[in-house]
Each structure stands twice: as C-alpha cells, then as structure tokens.
Design a protein around this motif. Structure first.
Motif, short mmCIF file in Angstrom:
data_model
loop_
_atom_site.label_atom_id
_atom_site.label_comp_id
_atom_site.label_asym_id
_atom_site.label_seq_id
_atom_site.Cartn_x
_atom_site.Cartn_y
_atom_site.Cartn_z
N GLY A 105 0.81 -1.22 0.00
CA GLY A 105 0.00 0.00 0.00
C GLY A 105 0.84 1.26 0.00
N GLU A 106 1.83 1.29 0.89
CA GLU A 106 2.72 2.46 0.95
C GLU A 106 3.54 2.61 -0.32
N ALA A 107 4.04 1.48 -0.83
CA ALA A 107 4.87 1.53 -2.03
C ALA A 107 4.07 2.00 -3.24
N PHE A 108 2.84 1.48 -3.40
CA PHE A 108 1.99 1.91 -4.53
C PHE A 108 1.65 3.39 -4.41
N ALA A 109 1.21 3.83 -3.24
CA ALA A 109 0.81 5.22 -3.07
C ALA A 109 1.97 6.17 -3.32
#
Length: 152
Positions: free
Chosen positions: A104-108
């Motif tokens: 989630g953090e990497a995509f965002a």
C-alpha cells in the motif's frame, strides 16, 4: 535512501529494481512505474520525443518530490531515473520505484511521485511529427492527478 538521476542513456529496469531490495530483508514490496515514448500524441504520429531540462534545478525538484513522498509514507528506498535528450517511440523515459514493508505504501508513494513529477519537474518536451516539431503542453489530466494528493 533515495536516488535521483537525470541522464541521456537508457536504464536497465531489472538492475534498478534489484538494487531497491538488495540486502534489506524488511522489504515486502517494490513498486515501479516506467513511462515510455508513444508513437502517437494528440492525433499526430510521433517519430521522436526530445526532453530538455535545466541541470541542477531539475535534480533538486525531483529530490524535493521524493522527500515529500518519504514524509507521507514509510519508504525504505525511492528511485527516480529520468532520461533527457532525443528518444524514439517505445524507448523508456522515466522510472519511478519505491520499496516499503507493505504494498500500500509503495503503490501510493510511487503514484504520488509520478503525479508530481508530471506537473512540477522542470522538463520541456518537443515532439517530431510529420507536420514538424512542436512543444508539448502540460495536460489537464496531470493537474487533476496531482490535485487528489493536495486534497488528501
């Protein structure tokens, strides 16, 4: 760790992504975006895209965008590689990649960086078409993509 490179030469996607994971067992996600030269834009055939930049200023702007992402999400590493000079259709233009514990953090963060890069990075694009050379204006869709982060 963050890295920003502006260069004429192409990049090796596999090697760049491997460096984001290298030696760090905490990494649970590596997310990347690769932008490429299209052969068509706004109804015209494009035979070449040339990107110009202002050395020093461009790197600082990219570093600032990456730092904004790092302030929002717990990233382990972030990378931006942006090419300049003439490029043909299908060539790679830009790589944005982020590593983090979770997807989630990497995509965002990856999406945030490319959205800001499209609007805030000082690059100038010129296309070669059958009708001649033309400068490419910013897209309203890029401004809309960035706006969602301002509101968040």
């Amino acid at each position: 760790m963050s890295a920003v490179r502006v260069q004429h030469e192409d990049f090796d996607l596999g090697q760049e992504l491997a460096r984001l994971r290298e030696g760090d067992p905490r990494v649970g996600a590596v997310v990347s975006f690769v932008g490429t030269v299209r052969d068509m834009n706004e109804g015209a055939n494009v035979s070449e895209l040339e990107l110009e930049h202002y050395p020093g200023m461009t790197e600082r702007a990219l570093e600032d965008i990456v730092e904004q992402a790092r302030a929002r999400w717990p990233l382990y590493k972030a990378l931006v590689v942006h090419r300049v000079g003439p490029m043909a259709p299908m060539e790679q233009i830009v790589l944005v990649a982020c590593s983090a514990a979770h997807r989630g953090e990497a995509f965002a963060a990856c999406e945030f960086i490319i959205d800001y890069l499209k609007t805030d990075a000082p690059f100038w694009k010129k296309e070669q078409t059958p009708e001649g050379a033309r400068w490419v204006d910013a897209r309203l869709s890029d401004d809309s993509a960035k706006a969602k982060w301002v509101a968040a």
